[in-house]
Enzyme design. Structure first.
Site, PDB file in Angstrom:
ATOM      1  N   TYR A  39       0.522  -1.395   0.096  1.00 14.29           N
ATOM      2  CA  TYR A  39      -0.052  -0.362  -0.013  1.00 14.29           C
ATOM      3  C   TYR A  39       0.546   1.293   0.282  1.00 14.29           C
ATOM      4  CZ  TYR A  39      -4.360  -1.738   0.941  1.00 14.29           C
ATOM      5  OH  TYR A  39      -5.982  -2.430   1.037  1.00 14.29           O
ATOM      6  N   LYS A  61       2.752 -15.147   2.381  1.00 10.12           N
ATOM      7  CA  LYS A  61       3.361 -15.723   1.561  1.00 10.12           C
ATOM      8  C   LYS A  61       4.627 -15.782   0.819  1.00 10.12           C
ATOM      9  CE  LYS A  61       1.871 -17.549  -2.862  1.00 10.12           C
ATOM     10  NZ  LYS A  61       0.551 -19.220  -3.184  1.00 10.12           N
ATOM     11  N   ASP A 114      -3.521 -17.857   0.374  1.00 12.08           N
ATOM     12  CA  ASP A 114      -3.990 -19.203  -0.637  1.00 12.08           C
ATOM     13  C   ASP A 114      -4.841 -19.915   0.644  1.00 12.08           C
ATOM     14  OD1 ASP A 114      -1.191 -19.655  -0.071  1.00 12.08           O
ATOM     15  OD2 ASP A 114      -1.853 -20.192  -2.462  1.00 12.08           O
ATOM     16  N   ASP A 127      -7.074  -7.201   4.609  1.00  9.14           N
ATOM     17  CA  ASP A 127      -7.708  -5.929   4.080  1.00  9.14           C
ATOM     18  C   ASP A 127      -8.503  -7.610   2.994  1.00  9.14           C
ATOM     19  OD1 ASP A 127      -8.813  -4.162   2.529  1.00  9.14           O
ATOM     20  OD2 ASP A 127      -7.749  -5.167   0.815  1.00  9.14           O
ATOM     21  N   ASP A 140     -11.894  -8.917   5.355  1.00 10.30           N
ATOM     22  CA  ASP A 140     -13.421  -9.148   4.154  1.00 10.30           C
ATOM     23  C   ASP A 140     -14.371 -10.085   4.090  1.00 10.30           C
ATOM     24  OD1 ASP A 140     -12.745  -6.232   3.689  1.00 10.30           O
ATOM     25  OD2 ASP A 140     -13.972  -6.422   2.029  1.00 10.30           O
TER      26      ASP A 140
HETATM   27  C1  IPM Z   1     -10.538  -1.302   3.968  1.00 13.32           C
HETATM   28  C2  IPM Z   1     -10.798  -0.391   2.742  1.00 13.32           C
HETATM   29  C3  IPM Z   1      -8.967   0.349   2.233  1.00 13.32           C
HETATM   30  C4  IPM Z   1      -7.905  -0.253   2.556  1.00 13.32           C
HETATM   31  C5  IPM Z   1     -10.018   0.489   1.318  1.00 13.32           C
HETATM   32  C6  IPM Z   1     -10.605   1.863   1.497  1.00 13.32           C
HETATM   33  C7  IPM Z   1      -8.348   2.234   0.736  1.00 13.32           C
HETATM   34  O1  IPM Z   1     -10.662  -1.491   1.699  1.00 13.32           O
HETATM   35  O2  IPM Z   1     -10.486  -0.327   5.187  1.00 13.32           O
HETATM   36  O3  IPM Z   1      -9.867  -1.912   4.242  1.00 13.32           O
HETATM   37  O4  IPM Z   1      -8.282  -1.271   1.578  1.00 13.32           O
HETATM   38  O5  IPM Z   1      -7.543  -0.336   3.336  1.00 13.32           O
HETATM   39 MG    MG Z   2     -11.002  -3.249   2.850  1.00 15.02          MG
END
Ligand code: IPM
Ligand code: MG
Length: 356
Positions: A138, A186, A218, A242, A246
């Site tokens: 990032y 990884k 993975d 990230d 999710d």
């Molecule tokens: C998160 C979001 C952010 C990230 C984006 C919006 C830049 O997906 O906070 O997880 O990737 O960190």
């Molecule tokens: Mg995110």
């Protein structure tokens, strides 16, 4: 004297859910003063910058930060890209305030067990993803186009110290839970992952009270849907975290329920952090009273726990959320048959009433 909370409502549903979070904290305690500032697209529109200096200043002087969400379609193509809310506000505030430790719990709420895409008890999850937040791909340099725009370059960099300090957070959190960490990398491909595994292994040897295992990313993505109950604390780098956070959050059934903390070095003897829902600004439902405020409210509970050490207050807020869900109140995103559909503010009020 009251503690000072910087409140950054941001864009989309951010202001609606943050209003409810502040309401609930006020119901739980008189210890906090709140001061608002601009961030995100709305800040760009009003000041020309998504993270205005005044906002950063307020945050630096606050004891903790409570944030809504940033971004929306009208700001997606701003040039330069560094002025887009995601990069110019979100990544920038993480980096400016050195908020390197992202803590994302994903826990099934009993009232919503049926909302998980995994069936029945198989969908039970109670994991904390500890994600490194200010390093890796990032933020690595160079990040550029070459060859007349035909080649794109991102760079992934980690230092030993960056891995050490995020691992330290994971060990501290593991000690409040099952004393188990799965470190995800990884290492069969990436040099940064080999350094990661080396540092985590050294720390595991020095801290034998916590059981540490290593897993390739993975495989971890697969294991999370195969048997989410095996995980307690997942420790990982920025981009893997990230993605996996999710995935873990969806197993609970709704992204609208999950809180997060982004912690930096301690300040005045307390953990300094930014607290925000994991969900985004959801511009499609903004301003309609349809947003689920629970993620923002639980983020405020995390603030009480992590920055102010008020575990009792945090647990009261969590219990109030569960109680209101058990009573059948629902926003549209988690609506089920035989439940009562309520607005963002009605759900917030009910939770505030259950807290006080
Ligand atoms: C998160 C979001 C952010 C990230 C984006 C919006 C830049 O997906 O906070 O997880 O990737 O960190
Ligand atoms: Mg995110």
């Amino acid at each position: 004297m009251a503690y000072k909370i910087a409140v950054l409502p941001g864009d989309g549903i951010g202001p609606e859910v943050i209003t409810e979070a502040v309401k609930v904290v006020r119901a739980a305690s008189n210890d906090y003063d709140f001061e608002e500032a601009l961030i995100g697209g709305i800040a760009y529109d009003q000041t020309g910058h998504p993270l205005p200096p005044a906002t950063l200043e307020l945050c630096r002087n606050a004891d903790a930060i409570l944030m809504g969400a940033v971004g929306g379609p009208q700001w997606e193509n701003i040039q330069p890209a560094s002025h887009r809310p995601e990069i110019g506000a979100l990544l920038a505030i993480r980096s400016e305030l050195n908020l390197y430790a992202n803590v994302r719990p994903a826990k099934t709420l009993k009232a919503l067990l049926n909302a998980s895409p995994l069936k029945g008890d198989h969908g039970m999850i109670d994991v904390i993803v500890v994600r490194e937040l200010t390093g890796g791909i990032y933020f690595g340099q160079p990040r550029e186009r070459r060859d007349n725009g035909n080649t794109a370059v991102d760079t992934c960099v980690y230092t030993r110290e960056e891995v050490r300090r995020i691992s330290e957070q994971a060990f501290a959190i593991a000690r409040t839970r099952r004393h188990e960490i799965v470190s995800v990398d990884k290492a069969n491909v990436l040099e940064t992952s080999r350094l990661w595994r080396e540092v985590v292994t050294e720390m595991a040897n020095a801290n034998p009270d916590v059981k540490v295992t290593h897993m390739l990313v993975d495989n971890c993505a697969m294991q999370l849907v195969r048997n989410p109950g095996q995980f307690d604390v997942i420790l990982t780098e920025n981009m893997f975290g990230d993605i996996l956070s999710d995935e873990a959050s969806m197993i609970t059934g709704s992204l609208g329920l999950l809180p997060s903390a982004s912690l930096g070095p301690s300040k005045n003897g307390r953990a300094f952090g930014l607290y925000e829902p994991v969900h985004g600004s959801a511009p499609d439902i903004a301003g309609q009273g349809r947003a689920n405020p629970i993620a923002a409210i639980l983020s405020a509970a995390m603030m009480l726990q992590y920055t102010f050490g008020d575990l009792e207050g945090a647990q009261r807020i969590e219990a109030a959320c569960e109680k209101v869900l058990d009573a059948g109140l629902r926003t549209a995103d988690i609506f089920e048959k035989d439940c009562q559909l309520v607005s963002t503010s009605k759900l917030g009020e009910a939770i505030a009433a259950a807290v006080s």
